[in-house]
Design an enzyme around this catalytic site. Structure first.
Site, PDB file in Angstrom:
ATOM      1  N   CYS A 159      46.839  41.525 -36.036  1.00  0.00           N
ATOM      2  CA  CYS A 159      47.617  41.332 -37.264  1.00  0.00           C
ATOM      3  C   CYS A 159      46.745  41.563 -38.512  1.00  0.00           C
ATOM      4  O   CYS A 159      46.333  42.690 -38.753  1.00  0.00           O
ATOM      5  CB  CYS A 159      48.288  39.970 -37.235  1.00  0.00           C
ATOM      6  SG  CYS A 159      49.722  39.888 -38.294  1.00  0.00           S
ATOM      7  N   HIS A 217      50.484  38.963 -32.329  1.00  0.00           N
ATOM      8  CA  HIS A 217      49.484  37.924 -32.038  1.00  0.00           C
ATOM      9  C   HIS A 217      49.371  37.673 -30.536  1.00  0.00           C
ATOM     10  O   HIS A 217      50.051  36.777 -30.018  1.00  0.00           O
ATOM     11  CB  HIS A 217      49.894  36.618 -32.742  1.00  0.00           C
ATOM     12  CG  HIS A 217      49.701  36.636 -34.212  1.00  0.00           C
ATOM     13  ND1 HIS A 217      48.626  36.044 -34.834  1.00  0.00           N
ATOM     14  CD2 HIS A 217      50.443  37.191 -35.188  1.00  0.00           C
ATOM     15  CE1 HIS A 217      48.712  36.235 -36.140  1.00  0.00           C
ATOM     16  NE2 HIS A 217      49.813  36.929 -36.393  1.00  0.00           N
ATOM     17  N   GLU A 233      47.229  36.117 -28.922  1.00  0.00           N
ATOM     18  CA  GLU A 233      46.718  34.764 -28.648  1.00  0.00           C
ATOM     19  C   GLU A 233      47.849  33.733 -28.591  1.00  0.00           C
ATOM     20  O   GLU A 233      47.636  32.598 -28.179  1.00  0.00           O
ATOM     21  CB  GLU A 233      45.661  34.368 -29.688  1.00  0.00           C
ATOM     22  CG  GLU A 233      46.165  34.004 -31.075  1.00  0.00           C
ATOM     23  CD  GLU A 233      46.608  35.203 -31.935  1.00  0.00           C
ATOM     24  OE1 GLU A 233      46.664  36.336 -31.411  1.00  0.00           O
ATOM     25  OE2 GLU A 233      46.911  34.971 -33.115  1.00  0.00           O
TER      26      GLU A 233
END
Ligand code: GLN
Length: 206
Positions: free
Chosen positions: A86, A183, A185
């Site tokens: 991002c 994202h 994660e």
């Protein structure tokens, strides 16, 4: 072999990347260390680095202070594996565009040969999730979380497109540079972090 992965901690969602990288090491059965990095000497000590999401203008400015951005750029130019997510992808990009101001001129690393547009999905769709396929990583229906995400408008010929959403590239690779507009994660899968760990092992054993 033991690898050391640094999470650039100038600003942004550092904790989630620490957790996902630790999980990736565990899954791969690789011994390693995951630590936040900010200062030039910390950046010098790692075998791979992750630049998280957050606010790319703030991250660029904070990392310019004390020359960390320069050190990071030199190391990536020399082959240090990196994952930018991002805002982290924006920081990697060669050219950054904004619909209102045009080319932003914000401090970036400029190592990834793409043109990226900030906040490409507009306000009403600030954040959303989508299922995407990432064939080079063997992923189907990967849960991609987009938060005020950038859009990749152009890629040069040395950039491999790993995944698309709505006909636009959303994950790319250029040699040891990995970038996502979403994202990973937050996806519940550590596939991208595992890929970075594999690159780190290769880099380590050169
Ligand atoms: N919109 C942010 C930027 O332009 C990126 C958002 C994010 O990282 N979640 O820097």
């Amino acid at each position: 072999m033991e690898v050391k992965v640094g999470i650039a901690s100038f600003q942004g969602d550092v904790e989630e990347h620490l957790a996902a990288t630790r999980e990736a090491l565990k899954k791969l059965g690789v011994k390693g260390l995951v630590a936040t990095v900010k200062l030039p000497e910390e950046i010098e000590s790692v075998d791979a680095v992750i630049i998280p999401g957050g606010e790319s203008t703030v991250m660029g400015r904070l990392s310019s202070y004390k020359k960390s951005l320069d050190v990071l750029k030199r190391r990536i130019d020399e082959g240090l594996p990196v994952l930018g997510t991002c805002a982290g992808l924006i920081l990697l990009a060669k050219r950054v565009y904004d619909r209102i101001v045009g080319e932003t001129g914000q401090p970036v690393l400029g190592v990834l040969n793409i043109l990226v547009e900030r906040n490409t999905y507009g306000r009403q769709r600030d954040s959303f999730e989508a299922q995407i396929d990432v064939p080079p990583l063997g992923l189907n229906n990967f849960r991609a979380v987009f938060i005020r995400a950038p859009g990749i408008l152009e890629t040069e010929s040395d950039v491999e497109i790993l995944a698309y959403f709505a006909k636009r590239p959303v994950a790319v690779r250029q040699e040891s540079i990995l970038g996502t507009t979403f994202h990973p994660e937050l996806s519940g899968s550590t596939a991208f972090h595992e890929e970075l760990v594999r690159l780190a092992m290769g880099y380590r054993s050169r």
